[in-house]
Design a protein around this motif. Structure first.
Motif, PDB file in Angstrom:
ATOM      1  N   LYS A 115       0.941  -1.258   0.084  1.00  0.00           N
ATOM      2  CA  LYS A 115       0.140   0.067  -0.010  1.00  0.00           C
ATOM      3  C   LYS A 115       0.961   1.263   0.213  1.00  0.00           C
ATOM      4  O   LYS A 115       1.985   1.236   0.538  1.00  0.00           O
ATOM      5  CB  LYS A 115      -0.847  -0.066   1.208  1.00  0.00           C
ATOM      6  N   LEU A 116       0.249   2.391  -0.556  1.00  0.00           N
ATOM      7  CA  LEU A 116       1.152   3.575  -0.712  1.00  0.00           C
ATOM      8  C   LEU A 116       0.049   4.745  -0.098  1.00  0.00           C
ATOM      9  O   LEU A 116      -1.173   4.962  -0.702  1.00  0.00           O
ATOM     10  CB  LEU A 116       1.286   3.966  -1.847  1.00  0.00           C
ATOM     11  N   ALA A 117       0.562   5.340   0.920  1.00  0.00           N
ATOM     12  CA  ALA A 117      -0.450   6.428   1.629  1.00  0.00           C
ATOM     13  C   ALA A 117       0.257   7.764   0.850  1.00  0.00           C
ATOM     14  O   ALA A 117       1.528   7.980   0.611  1.00  0.00           O
ATOM     15  CB  ALA A 117       0.211   6.732   2.985  1.00  0.00           C
ATOM     16  N   VAL A 118      -0.419   8.635   0.304  1.00  0.00           N
ATOM     17  CA  VAL A 118      -0.628   9.880  -0.381  1.00  0.00           C
ATOM     18  C   VAL A 118      -0.970  11.131   0.271  1.00  0.00           C
ATOM     19  O   VAL A 118      -2.296  10.952   0.557  1.00  0.00           O
ATOM     20  CB  VAL A 118      -0.829   9.794  -1.944  1.00  0.00           C
ATOM     21  N   ALA A 119      -0.196  12.228   0.503  1.00  0.00           N
ATOM     22  CA  ALA A 119      -0.643  13.344   1.334  1.00  0.00           C
ATOM     23  C   ALA A 119      -0.977  14.314   0.069  1.00  0.00           C
ATOM     24  O   ALA A 119       0.017  14.609  -0.876  1.00  0.00           O
ATOM     25  CB  ALA A 119       0.194  14.099   2.123  1.00  0.00           C
ATOM     26  N   TYR A 120      -2.051  14.866  -0.144  1.00  0.00           N
ATOM     27  CA  TYR A 120      -2.492  15.900  -1.286  1.00  0.00           C
ATOM     28  C   TYR A 120      -2.892  17.190  -0.415  1.00  0.00           C
ATOM     29  O   TYR A 120      -3.437  17.502   0.536  1.00  0.00           O
ATOM     30  CB  TYR A 120      -3.875  15.437  -2.061  1.00  0.00           C
ATOM     31  N   ASP A 124     -14.198  24.948  -2.518  1.00  0.00           N
ATOM     32  CA  ASP A 124     -14.850  23.465  -2.838  1.00  0.00           C
ATOM     33  C   ASP A 124     -13.683  22.479  -2.966  1.00  0.00           C
ATOM     34  O   ASP A 124     -13.817  21.244  -3.106  1.00  0.00           O
ATOM     35  CB  ASP A 124     -15.308  23.247  -4.260  1.00  0.00           C
ATOM     36  N   MET A 125     -12.233  23.148  -2.552  1.00  0.00           N
ATOM     37  CA  MET A 125     -11.208  22.033  -2.677  1.00  0.00           C
ATOM     38  C   MET A 125     -11.187  20.988  -1.630  1.00  0.00           C
ATOM     39  O   MET A 125     -11.673  21.491  -0.326  1.00  0.00           O
ATOM     40  CB  MET A 125      -9.903  22.905  -2.721  1.00  0.00           C
ATOM     41  N   SER A 126     -10.946  19.625  -1.873  1.00  0.00           N
ATOM     42  CA  SER A 126     -10.993  18.792  -0.821  1.00  0.00           C
ATOM     43  C   SER A 126      -9.795  18.577   0.134  1.00  0.00           C
ATOM     44  O   SER A 126      -8.625  19.035  -0.562  1.00  0.00           O
ATOM     45  CB  SER A 126     -11.188  17.433  -1.376  1.00  0.00           C
ATOM     46  N   TYR A 127      -9.908  18.384   1.469  1.00  0.00           N
ATOM     47  CA  TYR A 127      -8.829  18.417   2.447  1.00  0.00           C
ATOM     48  C   TYR A 127      -8.294  16.691   2.372  1.00  0.00           C
ATOM     49  O   TYR A 127      -7.325  16.663   3.232  1.00  0.00           O
ATOM     50  CB  TYR A 127      -9.369  18.796   3.690  1.00  0.00           C
ATOM     51  N   GLU A 128      -9.224  15.933   1.645  1.00  0.00           N
ATOM     52  CA  GLU A 128      -8.843  14.406   1.772  1.00  0.00           C
ATOM     53  C   GLU A 128      -7.467  14.081   1.325  1.00  0.00           C
ATOM     54  O   GLU A 128      -7.052  14.541   0.278  1.00  0.00           O
ATOM     55  CB  GLU A 128      -9.995  13.522   1.226  1.00  0.00           C
ATOM     56  N   SER A 129      -6.790  12.902   2.037  1.00  0.00           N
ATOM     57  CA  SER A 129      -5.641  12.136   1.325  1.00  0.00           C
ATOM     58  C   SER A 129      -6.142  10.924   1.444  1.00  0.00           C
ATOM     59  O   SER A 129      -7.136  10.453   2.065  1.00  0.00           O
ATOM     60  CB  SER A 129      -4.315  12.639   2.394  1.00  0.00           C
ATOM     61  N   TYR A 130      -5.288  10.074   0.722  1.00  0.00           N
ATOM     62  CA  TYR A 130      -5.772   8.475   0.596  1.00  0.00           C
ATOM     63  C   TYR A 130      -4.781   7.630   0.579  1.00  0.00           C
ATOM     64  O   TYR A 130      -3.349   8.003   0.704  1.00  0.00           O
ATOM     65  CB  TYR A 130      -6.199   8.531  -0.998  1.00  0.00           C
ATOM     66  N   ILE A 131      -4.960   6.432   0.948  1.00  0.00           N
ATOM     67  CA  ILE A 131      -4.126   5.198   1.055  1.00  0.00           C
ATOM     68  C   ILE A 131      -4.435   4.288  -0.196  1.00  0.00           C
ATOM     69  O   ILE A 131      -5.713   4.009  -0.292  1.00  0.00           O
ATOM     70  CB  ILE A 131      -4.242   4.468   2.454  1.00  0.00           C
ATOM     71  N   TRP A 132      -3.757   4.071  -1.053  1.00  0.00           N
ATOM     72  CA  TRP A 132      -3.851   3.269  -2.326  1.00  0.00           C
ATOM     73  C   TRP A 132      -3.239   1.893  -2.406  1.00  0.00           C
ATOM     74  O   TRP A 132      -2.339   1.559  -1.408  1.00  0.00           O
ATOM     75  CB  TRP A 132      -3.084   4.027  -3.570  1.00  0.00           C
ATOM     76  N   PRO A 144      -9.468   4.557  -4.021  1.00  0.00           N
ATOM     77  CA  PRO A 144      -8.331   4.291  -2.726  1.00  0.00           C
ATOM     78  C   PRO A 144      -8.861   3.313  -1.821  1.00  0.00           C
ATOM     79  O   PRO A 144     -10.067   3.147  -1.751  1.00  0.00           O
ATOM     80  CB  PRO A 144      -8.742   5.600  -2.126  1.00  0.00           C
ATOM     81  N   ASP A 145      -7.962   2.574  -0.993  1.00  0.00           N
ATOM     82  CA  ASP A 145      -8.215   1.777  -0.072  1.00  0.00           C
ATOM     83  C   ASP A 145      -8.807   2.511   1.056  1.00  0.00           C
ATOM     84  O   ASP A 145      -9.667   1.759   1.748  1.00  0.00           O
ATOM     85  CB  ASP A 145      -7.024   1.012   0.169  1.00  0.00           C
ATOM     86  N   LEU A 146      -8.219   3.666   1.625  1.00  0.00           N
ATOM     87  CA  LEU A 146      -8.809   4.383   2.640  1.00  0.00           C
ATOM     88  C   LEU A 146      -8.629   5.808   2.463  1.00  0.00           C
ATOM     89  O   LEU A 146      -7.732   6.189   1.845  1.00  0.00           O
ATOM     90  CB  LEU A 146      -8.186   3.962   3.960  1.00  0.00           C
ATOM     91  N   VAL A 147      -9.624   6.542   2.944  1.00  0.00           N
ATOM     92  CA  VAL A 147      -9.611   7.900   2.737  1.00  0.00           C
ATOM     93  C   VAL A 147      -9.418   8.558   4.082  1.00  0.00           C
ATOM     94  O   VAL A 147      -9.963   8.295   5.079  1.00  0.00           O
ATOM     95  CB  VAL A 147     -10.975   8.638   2.431  1.00  0.00           C
ATOM     96  N   LYS A 155      -9.546   1.981  12.949  1.00  0.00           N
ATOM     97  CA  LYS A 155     -10.603   2.808  13.240  1.00  0.00           C
ATOM     98  C   LYS A 155     -11.294   3.987  12.116  1.00  0.00           C
ATOM     99  O   LYS A 155     -12.392   4.661  12.807  1.00  0.00           O
ATOM    100  CB  LYS A 155     -10.221   3.712  14.579  1.00  0.00           C
ATOM    101  N   GLY A 156     -10.939   3.807  11.025  1.00  0.00           N
ATOM    102  CA  GLY A 156     -11.358   4.796  10.248  1.00  0.00           C
ATOM    103  C   GLY A 156     -10.423   5.919   9.518  1.00  0.00           C
ATOM    104  O   GLY A 156      -9.405   5.813   9.885  1.00  0.00           O
ATOM    105  N   GLY A 157     -11.015   6.696   8.617  1.00  0.00           N
ATOM    106  CA  GLY A 157     -10.590   7.699   8.052  1.00  0.00           C
ATOM    107  C   GLY A 157     -10.525   9.037   9.071  1.00  0.00           C
ATOM    108  O   GLY A 157      -9.449  10.110   8.585  1.00  0.00           O
TER     109      GLY A 157
END
Length: 470
Positions: A177-182, A193-201, A209-212, A248-250
């Protein structure tokens, strides 16, 4: 609940194909005739045999027992804790584990359970007909090929407004897996409207994404805990520190308070290799390095203040500001982040528009070739000897120069007094104002000269004008 796991593997990773070839016949068993059995031989005369034109055919049917399949799921909850221990409190669970590990029966129990588990695991073993038994004797030959890299997967930012992939972190357990910060690196260019989310692929699924991860501010850095692969720590654009537990989630488990956080974006996060595995460092362009304990993020454990004039050194050292270069074979966008897998096989590249390209390098760049260690060792030894020879040569030259200087200074000795700080300050100020006055005089002379040249040009034009009234 249906549980499905799709295992994908390349044909090239199956191993070599079994090739069969013709060879000469070999005699394994030779049974000689027994003469004593000749008396049991009876001749048949006459012999009747039936012959038909059609070939013999037979049919056989087997009705096997039907295999029944069932889908079952297991909901595992935290259990086995005493009543006075709250499993949700990390400090209590760690304290209880340490107490149990000190018990003498703990080691014996683990050894007994380990032998039982090993027996069950060995029942699932299979024979590998391609296994190499002498890998340590000699490294495999690597074909001479030019260094190259090919694109395996491309992970794109799923949001409509694209952001920069500011930081990458590989999963410590197998790097599957690869965690990416955006985040948006353009100052005051982010929209509402820009999202704050980052993802684990997941490397096997680039479509979703595997996890948000949902931080309170865009993430500038993100790092896996090397001791606990479920825990990540991230540095936000507003200077806060947050950590996540993927079980425990995102949502972040805990977030640092604003008044005790950084004043600038957090460009670097580093885990401290401590016994507990809960300590980490954060670095920002505000010139501070903060020591955090993720079990208590209300305030940092220690604050290391750096010289703000040298913050560029910190940014370059932690990879905060990546150089933007012309796009080549990776993608058509500027690259801002780069992370190499632990085994050196895969490289993740994050672009300005949030596209993460996964590259697989050729075997010549990551596989140890024959005699490579010996050649590298010989090169280092050769350079070490060369350095010692040069140092001895420089030492000899300095000794000769010092001897000559001492011979000349034996006759004349001049004692110089050190300049006082007040005198040094006055001299520097005087030199500074002299430079400023000289610069002002130079500009005045240049202005007078330019006015004189303009006047001469104007007079020449008036003399050459044929329509000028006389």
């Amino acid at each position: 609940m249906e549980i499905v796991y799709v295992y994908v593997k390349k044909r090239s990773e199956f191993g070599r194909q079994c090739n069969f070839s013709d060879r000469q016949a070999e005699t394994n068993v030779d049974i000689q005739p027994d003469p004593s059995q000749a008396k049991n031989f009876i001749e048949r005369d006459p012999i009747d045999a039936a012959i038909q034109c059609a070939s013999d055919m037979s049919e056989h049917e087997v009705n096997t027992e039907r295999f029944e399949m069932e889908n079952e799921g297991v909901n595992h909850l935290e259990g086995g804790w005493p009543k006075d221990v709250n499993p949700l409190e990390m400090e209590q669970t760690i304290r209880f584990r340490k107490k149990v590990e000190k018990d003498e029966n703990y080691v014996n129990t683990i050894i007994q359970l380990g032998s039982l588990m090993e027996h069950c695991i060995k029942q699932n073993n299979a024979i590998n007909i391609y296994e190499e038994y002498f890998d340590d004797e000699e490294t495999a030959d690597v074909a001479d090929e030019p260094p190259s890299a090919k694109t395996i997967n491309v992970f794109r930012d799923p949001n409509l407004i694209k952001r920069t992939a500011t930081h990458l972190s590989w999963h410590p357990d197998g790097s599957k897996k690869l965690a990416v910060a955006y985040s948006s690196l353009e100052f005051q260019r982010s929209s509402k409207d820009m999202s704050y989310e980052s993802y684990i692929w997941d490397l096997e699924n680039p479509n979703k994404p595997d996890l948000v991860l949902r931080p309170s501010s865009p993430l500038m850095s993100l790092e896996y805990n090397p001791k606990d692969s479920h825990i990540l720590v991230g540095g936000c654009y507003n200077g806060q520190i947050a950590y996540w537990d993927t079980r425990k989630g995102g949502q972040p488990v805990e977030l640092s308070t604003v008044e005790f956080s950084h004043r600038d974006p957090v460009y670097g996060m580093i885990w401290l290799q401590s016994k507990t595995g809960t300590d980490c460092f954060s670095a920002s362009t505000d010139g501070q390095v903060l020591w955090w304990d993720i079990r208590k993020l209300t305030e940092p454990t220690e604050t290391l203040v750096m010289d703000i004039s040298r913050k560029g050194v910190l940014e370059n050292a932690l990879g905060a500001i990546a150089l933007e270069f012309e796009p080549t074979m990776v993608c058509d966008e500027p690259l801002f982040s780069l992370r190499l897998q632990d085994n050196g096989r895969f490289i993740g590249c994050g672009s300005k528009l949030g596209t993460v390209t996964l590259l697989e390098v050729s075997s010549g760049l990551c596989t140890l070739q024959r005699n490579e260690k010996n050649l590298a060792t010989a090169m280092f030894e050769r350079e070490t000897k060369r350095e010692k020879i040069l140092e001895a040569r420089h030492r000899e030259m300095r000794l000769k120069e010092r001897t000559k200087a001492e011979g000349k200074e034996e006759d004349v000795k001049v004692e110089t007094e050190e300049e006082k700080p007040e005198e040094l300050l006055a001299r520097v100020q005087k030199e500074f104002f002299e430079i400023i006055e000289a610069e002002i005089r130079r500009k005045e002379r240049a202005a007078k000269l330019s006015k004189a040249q303009e006047k001469e040009v104007t007079d020449e034009n008036e003399d050459e004008d044929p329509y000028k009234e006389e």
